[in-house]
Design a protein around this motif. Sequence first.
Motif, PDB file in Angstrom:
ATOM      1  N   ASP A   1      74.004 -30.488 -48.859  1.00 29.65           N
ATOM      2  CA  ASP A   1      73.565 -31.024 -48.059  1.00 29.65           C
ATOM      3  C   ASP A   1      72.533 -32.381 -48.026  1.00 29.65           C
ATOM      4  OD1 ASP A   1      76.257 -31.351 -46.507  1.00 29.65           O
ATOM      5  OD2 ASP A   1      75.886 -29.615 -45.023  1.00 29.65           O
ATOM      6  N   VAL A   2      71.468 -30.991 -47.603  1.00 29.52           N
ATOM      7  CA  VAL A   2      69.848 -31.568 -48.047  1.00 29.52           C
ATOM      8  C   VAL A   2      69.442 -32.440 -49.481  1.00 29.52           C
ATOM      9  CG1 VAL A   2      68.277 -30.126 -48.292  1.00 29.52           C
ATOM     10  CG2 VAL A   2      67.707 -32.225 -46.662  1.00 29.52           C
ATOM     11  N   ILE A   3      69.512 -32.101 -50.050  1.00 29.25           N
ATOM     12  CA  ILE A   3      69.511 -32.137 -51.382  1.00 29.25           C
ATOM     13  C   ILE A   3      70.658 -33.761 -51.499  1.00 29.25           C
ATOM     14  CG2 ILE A   3      70.167 -32.246 -53.855  1.00 29.25           C
ATOM     15  CD1 ILE A   3      69.314 -29.743 -53.457  1.00 29.25           C
TER      16      ILE A   3
ATOM     17  N   GLY B   1      60.905 -42.876 -41.992  1.00 27.49           N
ATOM     18  CA  GLY B   1      60.987 -41.410 -43.360  1.00 27.49           C
ATOM     19  C   GLY B   1      61.898 -41.379 -43.022  1.00 27.49           C
ATOM     20  N   LEU B   2      63.015 -40.489 -43.830  1.00 20.42           N
ATOM     21  CA  LEU B   2      64.135 -39.521 -43.396  1.00 20.42           C
ATOM     22  C   LEU B   2      63.776 -37.867 -43.374  1.00 20.42           C
ATOM     23  CD1 LEU B   2      67.658 -38.811 -44.762  1.00 20.42           C
ATOM     24  CD2 LEU B   2      66.473 -37.880 -45.885  1.00 20.42           C
ATOM     25  N   GLY B   3      64.249 -37.729 -42.087  1.00 21.50           N
ATOM     26  CA  GLY B   3      64.208 -36.012 -40.914  1.00 21.50           C
ATOM     27  C   GLY B   3      65.248 -35.763 -42.214  1.00 21.50           C
ATOM     28  N   THR B   4      65.001 -34.348 -41.509  1.00 24.27           N
ATOM     29  CA  THR B   4      66.353 -33.331 -42.423  1.00 24.27           C
ATOM     30  C   THR B   4      66.176 -32.127 -41.313  1.00 24.27           C
ATOM     31  OG1 THR B   4      64.312 -32.069 -43.466  1.00 24.27           O
ATOM     32  CG2 THR B   4      65.005 -34.287 -44.786  1.00 24.27           C
ATOM     33  N   PHE B   5      66.219 -32.064 -40.117  1.00 22.29           N
ATOM     34  CA  PHE B   5      66.378 -30.813 -39.252  1.00 22.29           C
ATOM     35  C   PHE B   5      67.792 -31.207 -39.071  1.00 22.29           C
ATOM     36  CE2 PHE B   5      66.190 -30.443 -34.666  1.00 22.29           C
ATOM     37  CZ  PHE B   5      66.318 -28.210 -35.273  1.00 22.29           C
ATOM     38  N   ARG B   6      67.569 -29.692 -39.487  1.00 18.15           N
ATOM     39  CA  ARG B   6      69.364 -28.797 -38.830  1.00 18.15           C
ATOM     40  C   ARG B   6      69.973 -29.347 -40.999  1.00 18.15           C
ATOM     41  NH1 ARG B   6      70.177 -31.372 -33.806  1.00 18.15           N
ATOM     42  NH2 ARG B   6      69.690 -29.613 -32.300  1.00 18.15           N
TER      43      ARG B   6
ATOM     44  N   TRP C   1      54.997 -23.712 -38.978  1.00 11.62           N
ATOM     45  CA  TRP C   1      55.343 -23.125 -37.694  1.00 11.62           C
ATOM     46  C   TRP C   1      54.977 -22.295 -36.503  1.00 11.62           C
ATOM     47  CZ3 TRP C   1      59.461 -24.610 -35.348  1.00 11.62           C
ATOM     48  CH2 TRP C   1      60.148 -23.426 -33.991  1.00 11.62           C
ATOM     49  N   TRP C   2      54.793 -22.422 -35.617  1.00 10.00           N
ATOM     50  CA  TRP C   2      53.460 -21.505 -34.889  1.00 10.00           C
ATOM     51  C   TRP C   2      53.764 -20.491 -34.188  1.00 10.00           C
ATOM     52  CZ3 TRP C   2      55.435 -17.594 -31.677  1.00 10.00           C
ATOM     53  CH2 TRP C   2      56.823 -17.436 -31.300  1.00 10.00           C
ATOM     54  N   ASP C   3      54.568 -19.268 -35.369  1.00  8.84           N
ATOM     55  CA  ASP C   3      53.980 -17.377 -36.065  1.00  8.84           C
ATOM     56  C   ASP C   3      53.256 -17.898 -36.868  1.00  8.84           C
ATOM     57  OD1 ASP C   3      55.987 -18.514 -38.046  1.00  8.84           O
ATOM     58  OD2 ASP C   3      56.958 -16.987 -37.562  1.00  8.84           O
ATOM     59  N   GLN C   4      52.670 -18.696 -37.734  1.00  8.97           N
ATOM     60  CA  GLN C   4      51.789 -19.393 -38.968  1.00  8.97           C
ATOM     61  C   GLN C   4      50.468 -19.162 -38.624  1.00  8.97           C
ATOM     62  OE1 GLN C   4      52.676 -17.699 -41.630  1.00  8.97           O
ATOM     63  NE2 GLN C   4      55.099 -17.158 -40.038  1.00  8.97           N
ATOM     64  N   LEU C   5      50.084 -20.159 -37.344  1.00 11.60           N
ATOM     65  CA  LEU C   5      48.919 -20.172 -36.518  1.00 11.60           C
ATOM     66  C   LEU C   5      47.260 -19.345 -37.179  1.00 11.60           C
ATOM     67  CD1 LEU C   5      50.333 -22.527 -34.381  1.00 11.60           C
ATOM     68  CD2 LEU C   5      49.950 -23.210 -36.303  1.00 11.60           C
ATOM     69  N   GLN C   6      47.797 -18.269 -37.643  1.00  6.79           N
ATOM     70  CA  GLN C   6      46.399 -17.597 -37.530  1.00  6.79           C
ATOM     71  C   GLN C   6      45.751 -17.920 -39.196  1.00  6.79           C
ATOM     72  OE1 GLN C   6      44.915 -15.044 -35.838  1.00  6.79           O
ATOM     73  NE2 GLN C   6      46.326 -14.355 -34.794  1.00  6.79           N
ATOM     74  N   PRO C   7      44.295 -18.793 -38.864  1.00  8.94           N
ATOM     75  CA  PRO C   7      43.945 -19.144 -40.472  1.00  8.94           C
ATOM     76  C   PRO C   7      44.749 -18.818 -41.581  1.00  8.94           C
ATOM     77  CG  PRO C   7      42.594 -18.824 -38.021  1.00  8.94           C
ATOM     78  CD  PRO C   7      43.690 -17.802 -38.307  1.00  8.94           C
ATOM     79  N   GLN C   8      44.404 -17.922 -41.865  1.00  4.28           N
ATOM     80  CA  GLN C   8      44.649 -17.046 -42.913  1.00  4.28           C
ATOM     81  C   GLN C   8      46.442 -16.968 -43.416  1.00  4.28           C
ATOM     82  OE1 GLN C   8      43.073 -16.494 -45.212  1.00  4.28           O
ATOM     83  NE2 GLN C   8      44.701 -17.086 -46.621  1.00  4.28           N
ATOM     84  N   ALA C   9      47.215 -16.866 -42.038  1.00  2.67           N
ATOM     85  CA  ALA C   9      48.582 -17.046 -42.429  1.00  2.67           C
ATOM     86  C   ALA C   9      49.370 -18.643 -42.696  1.00  2.67           C
ATOM     87  CB  ALA C   9      49.352 -16.496 -40.967  1.00  2.67           C
ATOM     88  N   LEU C  10      48.490 -19.255 -42.204  1.00  2.85           N
ATOM     89  CA  LEU C  10      48.378 -21.270 -42.324  1.00  2.85           C
ATOM     90  C   LEU C  10      48.292 -21.362 -43.760  1.00  2.85           C
ATOM     91  CD1 LEU C  10      47.711 -23.337 -39.631  1.00  2.85           C
ATOM     92  CD2 LEU C  10      46.951 -23.922 -42.153  1.00  2.85           C
ATOM     93  N   LEU C  11      47.199 -21.210 -44.064  1.00  2.00           N
ATOM     94  CA  LEU C  11      46.975 -21.269 -45.367  1.00  2.00           C
ATOM     95  C   LEU C  11      47.778 -20.589 -45.693  1.00  2.00           C
ATOM     96  CD1 LEU C  11      43.119 -21.086 -44.768  1.00  2.00           C
ATOM     97  CD2 LEU C  11      44.359 -23.031 -45.525  1.00  2.00           C
ATOM     98  N   ASP C  12      48.625 -19.873 -46.255  1.00  2.00           N
ATOM     99  CA  ASP C  12      49.329 -18.638 -47.014  1.00  2.00           C
ATOM    100  C   ASP C  12      51.039 -19.969 -46.757  1.00  2.00           C
ATOM    101  OD1 ASP C  12      47.517 -17.243 -48.106  1.00  2.00           O
ATOM    102  OD2 ASP C  12      48.167 -15.533 -46.604  1.00  2.00           O
ATOM    103  N   SER C  13      51.235 -19.969 -45.528  1.00  4.61           N
ATOM    104  CA  SER C  13      51.702 -20.832 -45.791  1.00  4.61           C
ATOM    105  C   SER C  13      52.213 -21.656 -45.935  1.00  4.61           C
ATOM    106  CB  SER C  13      52.756 -20.415 -44.080  1.00  4.61           C
ATOM    107  OG  SER C  13      52.136 -21.874 -43.016  1.00  4.61           O
TER     108      SER C  13
ATOM    109  N   THR D   1      59.984 -33.116 -43.518  1.00  5.78           N
ATOM    110  CA  THR D   1      60.792 -31.300 -43.743  1.00  5.78           C
ATOM    111  C   THR D   1      59.854 -30.156 -42.804  1.00  5.78           C
ATOM    112  OG1 THR D   1      61.733 -29.742 -44.804  1.00  5.78           O
ATOM    113  CG2 THR D   1      59.773 -30.535 -46.054  1.00  5.78           C
ATOM    114  N   ALA D   2      60.111 -28.859 -42.642  1.00  5.15           N
ATOM    115  CA  ALA D   2      59.612 -28.387 -42.238  1.00  5.15           C
ATOM    116  C   ALA D   2      59.492 -27.287 -42.551  1.00  5.15           C
ATOM    117  CB  ALA D   2      59.562 -28.578 -40.214  1.00  5.15           C
ATOM    118  N   GLN D   3      58.650 -25.629 -42.317  1.00  8.82           N
ATOM    119  CA  GLN D   3      58.901 -24.678 -42.627  1.00  8.82           C
ATOM    120  C   GLN D   3      60.109 -23.977 -42.102  1.00  8.82           C
ATOM    121  OE1 GLN D   3      55.015 -22.372 -41.900  1.00  8.82           O
ATOM    122  NE2 GLN D   3      54.310 -23.663 -43.621  1.00  8.82           N
ATOM    123  N   PHE D   4      60.294 -24.541 -40.260  1.00 11.54           N
ATOM    124  CA  PHE D   4      61.377 -24.345 -40.158  1.00 11.54           C
ATOM    125  C   PHE D   4      62.459 -24.469 -40.068  1.00 11.54           C
ATOM    126  CE2 PHE D   4      63.846 -24.884 -36.158  1.00 11.54           C
ATOM    127  CZ  PHE D   4      63.591 -23.330 -35.265  1.00 11.54           C
ATOM    128  N   TYR D   5      62.823 -24.738 -41.094  1.00 10.13           N
ATOM    129  CA  TYR D   5      64.297 -25.952 -41.720  1.00 10.13           C
ATOM    130  C   TYR D   5      64.632 -25.261 -42.402  1.00 10.13           C
ATOM    131  CZ  TYR D   5      62.310 -30.362 -39.101  1.00 10.13           C
ATOM    132  OH  TYR D   5      61.830 -31.167 -37.983  1.00 10.13           O
TER     133      TYR D   5
END
Length: 271
Positions: free
Chosen positions: A22-24, A12-17, A71-83, A40-44
């Motif tokens: 550039d990513v487009i 696959g293609l990683g897109t970190f940084r 990302w690890w600050d979105q792991l509360q169940p509702q936050a995870l779903l919303d994110s 990809t990732a939310q944190f990127y």
Amino acid sequence: MATQRTVLPRIGLGTFRLKDQDVIDSVTSALSLGYRHIDTAQFYGNERAVGEALAQSHVPREEIFLTTKVWWDQLQPQALLDSLEESRRQLGVDYVDLALVHWPSPDDEVPMADYIGALNQAREQGLTRDIGVSNFTVAQIDRALSVPGGEHLITNQIEVHPYLANRKVVAHCQDKGLQVTGYMPLAVGKVMDDPVLQAIAEAHEATPAQIALAWVAARDIVVIPSSTKPAHQQSNLEAMRITLSAEEMARIDALDRGERIANPDFAPEWD
């Protein structure tokens, strides 16, 4: 009866940084060359740009395997779903193919059963087709698989390259039926200057980067190298056709020195 698990594309293609244009450009080029797995990732901070590239592409959505991570600050169940709902909006898609927990909750602040359960809820709601984890240790994998919803996990995405073979975690995941996805397979470019990899590359009329990727892939690990240059992306694809001998594999195995590149202060206690 065992559930039929999704098999991840081998590369696959990683897109970190990578950000903005550039990513487009990177995603657009990769898709035109035949890549069908985009990571990809939310944190990127690049989901919107990745989505723009997907929208501009002539490749049908159903042919693209799209991964993002919570990302690890979105792991509360509702936050995870919303994110994940927000990730879907940013990416401009109806669903992602794979949603990963990017890092286990530091110090177990959020109980694993809560966020694995929420991740599986996202799967049941159609936000994602499949679910997995990233940067989980052997003990954490066992816990994740044991909680409700954990039976649906398909991968653990971890750092793997010639200087960090990560053998214990790789073997354990594969033994448990999980696919391993290896990030940073080129050790942020360090493989290019390695004499062992250079010598093996010469024998194959290849590059050290191709040899590193071929070594990771030969261990039945999915690779997601990051590259903005079409020539490098093409070269990475071609690496999947290289077959290394047992002797060459052993020489690369010997390069392992436990050199970890991704090691933030909230990381778990590694195996």
